[in-house]
Design a protein around this motif. Structure first.
Motif, PDB file in Angstrom:
ATOM      1  N   THR A  18       0.836  -1.207   0.000  1.00  0.00           N
ATOM      2  CA  THR A  18       0.000   0.000   0.000  1.00  0.00           C
ATOM      3  C   THR A  18       0.865   1.250   0.000  1.00  0.00           C
ATOM      4  N   ILE A  19       1.866   1.253   0.891  1.00  0.00           N
ATOM      5  CA  ILE A  19       2.759   2.423   0.986  1.00  0.00           C
ATOM      6  C   ILE A  19       3.538   2.588  -0.323  1.00  0.00           C
ATOM      7  N   LEU A  20       3.996   1.470  -0.859  1.00  0.00           N
ATOM      8  CA  LEU A  20       4.776   1.514  -2.102  1.00  0.00           C
ATOM      9  C   LEU A  20       3.967   2.162  -3.225  1.00  0.00           C
ATOM     10  N   ASN A  21       2.749   1.694  -3.415  1.00  0.00           N
ATOM     11  CA  ASN A  21       1.949   2.202  -4.539  1.00  0.00           C
ATOM     12  C   ASN A  21       1.478   3.634  -4.320  1.00  0.00           C
ATOM     13  N   ALA A  22       0.900   3.881  -3.155  1.00  0.00           N
ATOM     14  CA  ALA A  22       0.275   5.193  -2.936  1.00  0.00           C
ATOM     15  C   ALA A  22       1.300   6.292  -2.682  1.00  0.00           C
ATOM     16  N   ASN A  23       2.345   5.968  -1.923  1.00  0.00           N
ATOM     17  CA  ASN A  23       3.239   7.037  -1.450  1.00  0.00           C
ATOM     18  C   ASN A  23       4.584   7.087  -2.162  1.00  0.00           C
ATOM     19  N   ILE A  24       5.132   5.919  -2.482  1.00  0.00           N
ATOM     20  CA  ILE A  24       6.459   5.929  -3.131  1.00  0.00           C
ATOM     21  C   ILE A  24       6.268   6.128  -4.642  1.00  0.00           C
ATOM     22  N   ILE A  25       5.564   5.188  -5.278  1.00  0.00           N
ATOM     23  CA  ILE A  25       5.326   5.336  -6.723  1.00  0.00           C
ATOM     24  C   ILE A  25       4.443   6.559  -6.979  1.00  0.00           C
ATOM     25  N   GLY A  26       3.438   6.741  -6.129  1.00  0.00           N
ATOM     26  CA  GLY A  26       2.520   7.874  -6.313  1.00  0.00           C
ATOM     27  C   GLY A  26       3.221   9.219  -6.268  1.00  0.00           C
ATOM     28  N   THR A  27       4.121   9.382  -5.302  1.00  0.00           N
ATOM     29  CA  THR A  27       4.810  10.683  -5.195  1.00  0.00           C
ATOM     30  C   THR A  27       5.820  10.849  -6.326  1.00  0.00           C
ATOM     31  N   TYR A  28       6.449   9.750  -6.732  1.00  0.00           N
ATOM     32  CA  TYR A  28       7.337   9.837  -7.905  1.00  0.00           C
ATOM     33  C   TYR A  28       6.534  10.280  -9.135  1.00  0.00           C
ATOM     34  N   ASN A  29       5.390   9.652  -9.353  1.00  0.00           N
ATOM     35  CA  ASN A  29       4.562  10.009 -10.508  1.00  0.00           C
ATOM     36  C   ASN A  29       4.139  11.469 -10.452  1.00  0.00           C
ATOM     37  N   LEU A  30       3.846  11.933  -9.251  1.00  0.00           N
ATOM     38  CA  LEU A  30       3.404  13.321  -9.087  1.00  0.00           C
ATOM     39  C   LEU A  30       4.512  14.289  -9.517  1.00  0.00           C
ATOM     40  N   PHE A  31       5.726  14.067  -9.010  1.00  0.00           N
ATOM     41  CA  PHE A  31       6.825  14.976  -9.373  1.00  0.00           C
ATOM     42  C   PHE A  31       7.197  14.827 -10.849  1.00  0.00           C
ATOM     43  N   GLU A  32       7.134  13.613 -11.351  1.00  0.00           N
ATOM     44  CA  GLU A  32       7.497  13.400 -12.756  1.00  0.00           C
ATOM     45  C   GLU A  32       6.463  14.081 -13.670  1.00  0.00           C
ATOM     46  N   ALA A  33       5.199  13.933 -13.340  1.00  0.00           N
ATOM     47  CA  ALA A  33       4.153  14.604 -14.129  1.00  0.00           C
ATOM     48  C   ALA A  33       4.305  16.120 -14.017  1.00  0.00           C
ATOM     49  N   ALA A  34       4.690  16.601 -12.851  1.00  0.00           N
ATOM     50  CA  ALA A  34       4.898  18.052 -12.659  1.00  0.00           C
ATOM     51  C   ALA A  34       6.041  18.533 -13.555  1.00  0.00           C
ATOM     52  N   ARG A  35       7.107  17.784 -13.596  1.00  0.00           N
ATOM     53  CA  ARG A  35       8.246  18.162 -14.452  1.00  0.00           C
ATOM     54  C   ARG A  35       7.807  18.215 -15.910  1.00  0.00           C
ATOM     55  N   LEU A  36       7.121  17.171 -16.365  1.00  0.00           N
ATOM     56  CA  LEU A  36       6.725  17.093 -17.773  1.00  0.00           C
ATOM     57  C   LEU A  36       5.758  18.217 -18.148  1.00  0.00           C
ATOM     58  N   ALA A  37       4.935  18.645 -17.183  1.00  0.00           N
ATOM     59  CA  ALA A  37       3.925  19.682 -17.460  1.00  0.00           C
ATOM     60  C   ALA A  37       4.448  21.090 -17.203  1.00  0.00           C
ATOM     61  N   GLY A  38       5.691  21.220 -16.731  1.00  0.00           N
ATOM     62  CA  GLY A  38       6.240  22.560 -16.473  1.00  0.00           C
ATOM     63  C   GLY A  38       5.650  23.235 -15.246  1.00  0.00           C
ATOM     64  N   VAL A  39       5.214  22.442 -14.275  1.00  0.00           N
ATOM     65  CA  VAL A  39       4.670  23.003 -13.023  1.00  0.00           C
ATOM     66  C   VAL A  39       5.784  23.751 -12.295  1.00  0.00           C
ATOM     67  N   LYS A  40       5.454  24.917 -11.730  1.00  0.00           N
ATOM     68  CA  LYS A  40       6.482  25.771 -11.119  1.00  0.00           C
ATOM     69  C   LYS A  40       6.720  25.469  -9.637  1.00  0.00           C
ATOM     70  N   ARG A  41       5.673  25.059  -8.937  1.00  0.00           N
ATOM     71  CA  ARG A  41       5.782  24.852  -7.477  1.00  0.00           C
ATOM     72  C   ARG A  41       5.074  23.569  -7.045  1.00  0.00           C
ATOM     73  N   VAL A  42       5.677  22.892  -6.066  1.00  0.00           N
ATOM     74  CA  VAL A  42       5.016  21.753  -5.416  1.00  0.00           C
ATOM     75  C   VAL A  42       5.156  21.915  -3.905  1.00  0.00           C
ATOM     76  N   VAL A  43       4.037  21.834  -3.207  1.00  0.00           N
ATOM     77  CA  VAL A  43       4.057  21.757  -1.744  1.00  0.00           C
ATOM     78  C   VAL A  43       3.819  20.299  -1.386  1.00  0.00           C
ATOM     79  N   PHE A  44       4.803  19.693  -0.732  1.00  0.00           N
ATOM     80  CA  PHE A  44       4.708  18.272  -0.389  1.00  0.00           C
ATOM     81  C   PHE A  44       4.298  18.124   1.072  1.00  0.00           C
ATOM     82  N   ALA A  45       3.190  17.434   1.285  1.00  0.00           N
ATOM     83  CA  ALA A  45       2.733  17.169   2.657  1.00  0.00           C
ATOM     84  C   ALA A  45       3.545  16.018   3.223  1.00  0.00           C
ATOM     85  N   SER A  46       4.683  16.362   3.849  1.00  0.00           N
ATOM     86  CA  SER A  46       5.442  15.365   4.580  1.00  0.00           C
ATOM     87  C   SER A  46       4.773  15.199   5.954  1.00  0.00           C
TER      88      SER A  46
END
Ligand code: 15L
Length: 269
Positions: free
Chosen positions: A79-107
């Motif tokens: 569960t942690i692997l899919n939702a938080n590890i792969i999920g957060t990687y996908n989020l940052f990778e999609a942000a990079r590809l889309a030219g997103v300027k800012r990310v606030v990460f809820a640690s």
């Protein structure tokens, strides 16, 4: 700014949905499922963070992301692997590809949960996650720093304590975060000029704090919530409990869960 809020159907997401539209009228919400109380004025995109194509669709046309999405307590590794590890990687990778300027990460405070309560730690203290969940938050912070410096996305990691209308118990007197104060931290992450990568503690103005939040104050944070206002009532209502591990460490019961360590050895070290 067009802002995406992931994890919008969760508890903290529900609180933020009430406050963010006044600040960011162009707000897009996403989660695995639609919130039951979604209003006609809210824009919602269904997205499974573990699926990069779905995340890319949610991130298209977005300027800044508030990433609350994922599994928000301890869980099985898959569960942690899919939702938080792969999920957060996908989020940052999609942000990079889309030219997103800012990310606030809820640690989370659980990235540091195995620090003793008797110690005041700043953001330079060693990472000591108390759970697989806490490990995933440390991973997200590392990923944030990587995307910030390598790919020029401004990133703020907020090590959130406990968000709510008021602190819930003795431990939360130290780590309580009023929702309005979380919004102030989010605004620093999305709007502060020149921000590259920062880590702050997500807590209000708590007298019993065990975190040094000097960096947040330098970045302009002025918390308004004061947990001490609730202390007398909470301490009077507190039931006695037998949890020597949870009482010793900042992460509380997250440390006790599955604990097979030697507390006396740790205390002597
Ligand atoms: C967290 O990270 C959780 O998401 C939240 O549900 C609380 O358990 C909080 O930590 C806490 O430490 O109280």
């Amino acid at each position: 700014m067009r802002i995406l809020l992931t994890g919008a159907a969760g508890g903290v997401g529900a609180r933020l949905r009430k406050l963010l539209p006044a600040i960011y009228p162009d707000l897009v919400l996403s989660d695995l499922r639609r919130p039951d109380d979604l209003s006609a004025s809210e824009t919602f995109v269904t997205a499974d963070l573990a699926d990069l194509d779905q995340v890319k669709k949610a991130v298209a046309g977005i300027d800044g992301i508030i990433h609350l999405g994922g599994f928000s307590v301890e869980g099985p590794w898959e569960t942690i692997l899919n939702a938080n590890i792969i999920g957060t990687y996908n989020l940052f990778e999609a942000a990079r590809l889309a030219g997103v300027k800012r990310v606030v990460f809820a640690s989370s405070n659980h990235a540091m949960g195995f620090h003793p309560r008797g110690e005041t730690i700043g953001t330079e203290a060693i990472i000591r996650p108390d759970t697989r969940y806490g490990v995933s938050k440390a991973f997200g912070e590392a990923l944030g720093a990587f995307y910030a410096f390598k790919h020029d996305i401004g990133v703020l990691s907020i090590r959130i304590g406990n968000v709510g209308e008021e602190p819930l118990d003795e431990r939360r007197l130290a780590i309580w975060l009023k929702t309005e104060d979380l919004v102030s931290l989010i605004r620093i992450g999305l709007e502060r000029a020149g921000l590259i990568y920062e880590v702050v503690y997500g807590m209000s103005d708590n007298k019993r704090a065990w975190w040094d939040n000097a960096r947040a104050l330098e970045l302009g944070y002025r918390p308004t919530g004061r947990s001490e206002d609730y202390a007398a009532g909470i301490l009077a209502a507190q039931q006695p409990k037998n949890d020597p591990v949870g009482d010793f460490f900042q992460g509380g019961p997250f440390c006790t869960d599955e604990f097979a360590g030697d507390l006396s050895k740790i205390k002597q070290a």
